[in-house]
Design an enzyme around this catalytic site. Structure first.
Site, mmCIF file in Angstrom:
data_model
loop_
_atom_site.group_PDB
_atom_site.id
_atom_site.type_symbol
_atom_site.label_atom_id
_atom_site.label_comp_id
_atom_site.label_asym_id
_atom_site.label_seq_id
_atom_site.Cartn_x
_atom_site.Cartn_y
_atom_site.Cartn_z
ATOM 1 N N GLU A 183 -3.371 -5.749 -2.783
ATOM 2 C CA GLU A 183 -2.818 -4.778 -1.926
ATOM 3 C C GLU A 183 -2.373 -5.512 -0.563
ATOM 4 O O GLU A 183 -3.199 -5.872 0.184
ATOM 5 C CB GLU A 183 -3.459 -3.349 -1.875
ATOM 6 N N HIS A 243 4.168 -5.365 -8.568
ATOM 7 C CA HIS A 243 3.773 -4.340 -9.547
ATOM 8 C C HIS A 243 5.029 -3.952 -10.383
ATOM 9 O O HIS A 243 4.821 -3.236 -11.373
ATOM 10 C CB HIS A 243 3.405 -3.504 -8.444
ATOM 11 N N THR A 288 0.806 -1.252 0.009
ATOM 12 C CA THR A 288 0.071 -0.071 -0.048
ATOM 13 C C THR A 288 0.943 1.114 -0.059
ATOM 14 O O THR A 288 0.526 2.494 -0.494
ATOM 15 C CB THR A 288 -0.853 0.009 1.049
HETATM 16 ZN ZN LIG Z 1 1.551 -0.993 -6.671
#
Ligand SMILES: [Zn+2]
Length: 287
Positions: free
Chosen positions: A127, A169, A64
């Protein structure tokens, strides 16, 4: 009806801190969680339809990156922020679902993997609550990692996500993102059947490819990274974007040294991953 009415099964609610539910979410229509181990639903306003009905076959893991969980949940659920994720995994291992898996959550942003650019349409976004590099970057607690593993195993089974499509990510957006970062224990996930992993090759002294190098070896490196799925130019020049991709690769697959230099250990680890990937693909084709 309070949100989080699913929460009563499986944990002692008196000992758990109440979930910070944003006001707007309290008025939104709830839904049945896709994962049987999601304890709570906090509906997010931020999602759409998957492009052309694309079915998700990838999991993208995030942290996060905010100082507190309240802010993170508000950010991911409140209308107007234009960001969301399907799941949030709290530090105590609780799993909150915010967007139904059938819908397109807005977690990846500008991204690319294996030639595909609409990563939000092809993925499930998870997340993981962690303050991230900008706020001290604490270790991920074991019980949080256990929850991530259990959640991903379920998604992989239900959605037929192959191991090599459980990604960071930073893998799909190497120029913009560092999450979930080099402290994320990918080896522990792999031990439980989540994600693609080989033992990283040891770091030894020797030649290395680095920013500014121009050679056929750089082309070979770029080709190998592209074959694995990374978006990287194949031009023989170790430029800034090549360095960013090597850095992302190291964060995920050779986390003891993240320096953007393609040393022997980095190159060998990449080759081992590619070799084990083609073995996996052959096994899947015959199995
Ligand atoms: Zn991310």
């Amino acid at each position: 009806m309070p949100l989080g009415s699913f929460a009563s099964v499986g944990f002692d609610s008196k000992r758990q801190r109440a979930l910070p539910i944003p006001k707007a979410s309290a008025n939104m229509k709830t839904f049945t969680p896709d994962s049987s181990i999601a304890s709570d639903v906090i509906p997010s306003a931020n999602y759409g339809e998957r492009n052309k009905g694309r079915l998700p076959d990838m999991i993208v893991l995030h942290y996060t990156g905010m100082p507190d969980v309240e802010g993170a949940i508000a950010q991911l659920c409140t209308a107007g922020t234009d960001v969301s994720a399907h799941y949030i995994v709290l530090e105590d291992g609780r799993i909150v679902q915010c967007v139904p898996e059938a819908k397109r959550a807005w977690h990846a942003g500008v991204a690319s993997w294996a030639g595909e650019e609409d990563i939000n349409s092809c993925s499930i976004g998870v997340e993981i609550v962690n303050r991230g590099h900008d706020w001290g970057y604490p270790e991920f607690p074991l019980r949080q990692i256990a929850a991530v593993i259990a959640l991903c195993r379920g998604i992989m089974l239900r959605r037929k996500v192959p191991s090599h499509r459980v990604l960071a990510h930073s893998d799909v957006a190497p120029s913009r993102k560092r999450d979930p970062g080099e402290k994320f224990p990918w080896h522990s996930l792999a031990n439980s059947g989540v994600g693609h992993w080989v033992q990283p090759a040891p770091i030894v002294r020797g030649e290395a490819l680095r920013l500014g190098t121009i050679s056929d070896d750089v082309s070979s490196l770029q080709q190998a990274l592209a074959k694995y799925g990374y978006s990287v130019p194949v031009n023989g020049k170790y430029d800034g974007s090549t360095m960013e991709v090597v850095t992302a690769f190291q964060r995920h697959f050779r986390p003891v040294r993240v320096d953007g230099v393609a040393d022997h250990s980095t190159l060998t680890t990449l080759q081992s991953l590619l070799a084990s990937l083609s073995a996996d693909t052959k096994a899947a084709a015959t199995g």
